[in-house]
Design an enzyme around this catalytic site. Structure first.
Site, mmCIF file in Angstrom:
data_model
loop_
_atom_site.group_PDB
_atom_site.id
_atom_site.type_symbol
_atom_site.label_atom_id
_atom_site.label_comp_id
_atom_site.label_asym_id
_atom_site.label_seq_id
_atom_site.Cartn_x
_atom_site.Cartn_y
_atom_site.Cartn_z
ATOM 1 N N ASP A 137 24.145 24.449 98.702
ATOM 2 C CA ASP A 137 23.398 24.476 97.378
ATOM 3 C C ASP A 137 24.282 24.969 95.727
ATOM 4 O O ASP A 137 24.115 25.499 94.952
ATOM 5 C CB ASP A 137 22.851 26.746 97.230
ATOM 6 C CG ASP A 137 23.741 27.274 97.533
ATOM 7 O OD1 ASP A 137 24.649 26.902 98.183
ATOM 8 O OD2 ASP A 137 23.633 28.389 96.768
ATOM 9 N N ASP A 173 25.937 30.243 103.110
ATOM 10 C CA ASP A 173 25.521 31.008 101.776
ATOM 11 C C ASP A 173 24.835 31.144 100.606
ATOM 12 O O ASP A 173 24.702 29.849 100.109
ATOM 13 C CB ASP A 173 27.193 31.732 101.181
ATOM 14 C CG ASP A 173 27.242 32.240 101.825
ATOM 15 O OD1 ASP A 173 26.705 34.449 103.000
ATOM 16 O OD2 ASP A 173 28.261 32.444 102.830
ATOM 17 N N ASP A 220 25.553 24.099 104.746
ATOM 18 C CA ASP A 220 26.447 25.472 104.057
ATOM 19 C C ASP A 220 25.868 26.575 104.588
ATOM 20 O O ASP A 220 24.608 25.968 105.106
ATOM 21 C CB ASP A 220 26.087 24.971 101.951
ATOM 22 C CG ASP A 220 26.403 26.334 102.215
ATOM 23 O OD1 ASP A 220 27.739 26.909 102.231
ATOM 24 O OD2 ASP A 220 26.220 27.116 100.866
#
Length: 225
Positions: free
Chosen positions: A172, A13, A11
């Site tokens: 996250d 960000d 991922d």
């Protein structure tokens, strides 16, 4: 030593880069256009992960209430400001570059799957000097409307574009973990990212607290399969 996986996906960000300062500036710039009070960076962090539209929707809810008409007017303003300031205040997490070096030295193909627009992801990665490391960059709009994470489609496309083989995915958010699970590959949660709750609630196959733990964690996951 043989590589644990042929492909490792990330991922963007809250996983590759800490973009919270940049996104907070963009959200607060936009809220100011509606006469709303600014949000603190710690309020914005848990709102990141589902794409810019969701972040703004949640930001409006927190700053006085969500109105669809406000959203229509403000969303383009957010995108314009963010696109013009996309890398200012965004930086790689500690240990990331060393981990990428290690993986590439082992012949691992690296990829990015994000819910950020593909054009924004490419621009951001280019401006921070990381774009050339990735065999594929897939955004929230790459696979068409409704096919962003947690859909398995972008993860499957990531594997195809990187040449096929075994893969694992690091993120996250619940979007990341579910996308990996839906695609049938191992998931790793980054506890240092933009978590909306305890990292254990994501139910990932493994958790890392820093990039120093990524390589041994990948090896452990490969050993389970």
């Amino acid at each position: 030593m043989a590589r644990a996986f042929d492909i490792v996906g990330f991922d963007l960000d809250g996983t590759l880069l800490d973009t919270s300062a940049t996104l907070t500036r963009a959200v607060n710039h936009t809220l100011a256009q509606a006469g709303r009070p600014p949000l603190h960076i710690e309020e914005v962090r848990p709102l990141i992960g589902g794409g810019a539209k969701r972040t703004l929707e949640k930001g409006l809810e927190r700053s006085g209430g969500y109105d669809p008409e406000d959203m229509k007017r403000l969303y383009p303003l957010l995108l314009d400001f963010y696109g013009s300031n996309i890398s200012e205040g965004s930086f790689p997490y500690p240990g990331l570059v060393d981990a990428l070096d290690h993986l590439q030295a082992d012949g691992v193909r690296l990829t990015v799957v994000t819910n950020k627009f593909e054009s924004f992801a490419l621009k951001l990665l280019d401006e921070v000097g990381l774009l050339g490391r990735f065999a594929a960059v897939i955004g929230g709009d790459t696979m068409g409307k409704g096919n962003a994470k947690p859909s398995a489609m972008p993860i499957r496309e990531m594997i195809v574009r990187a040449g096929g083989g075994s893969a694992a995915f690091l993120g996250d958010s619940i979007y990341d973990v579910l996308a990996a699970k839906n695609a049938g590959i191992p998931s790793i949660a980054a506890s240092f990212g933009f978590l909306a709750g305890p990292v254990e609630e994501l139910a990932a196959d493994a958790v890392i607290d820093s990039y120093d733990e990524l390589i041994p964690t990948l090896s452990a996951l490969a050993g389970r399969s």
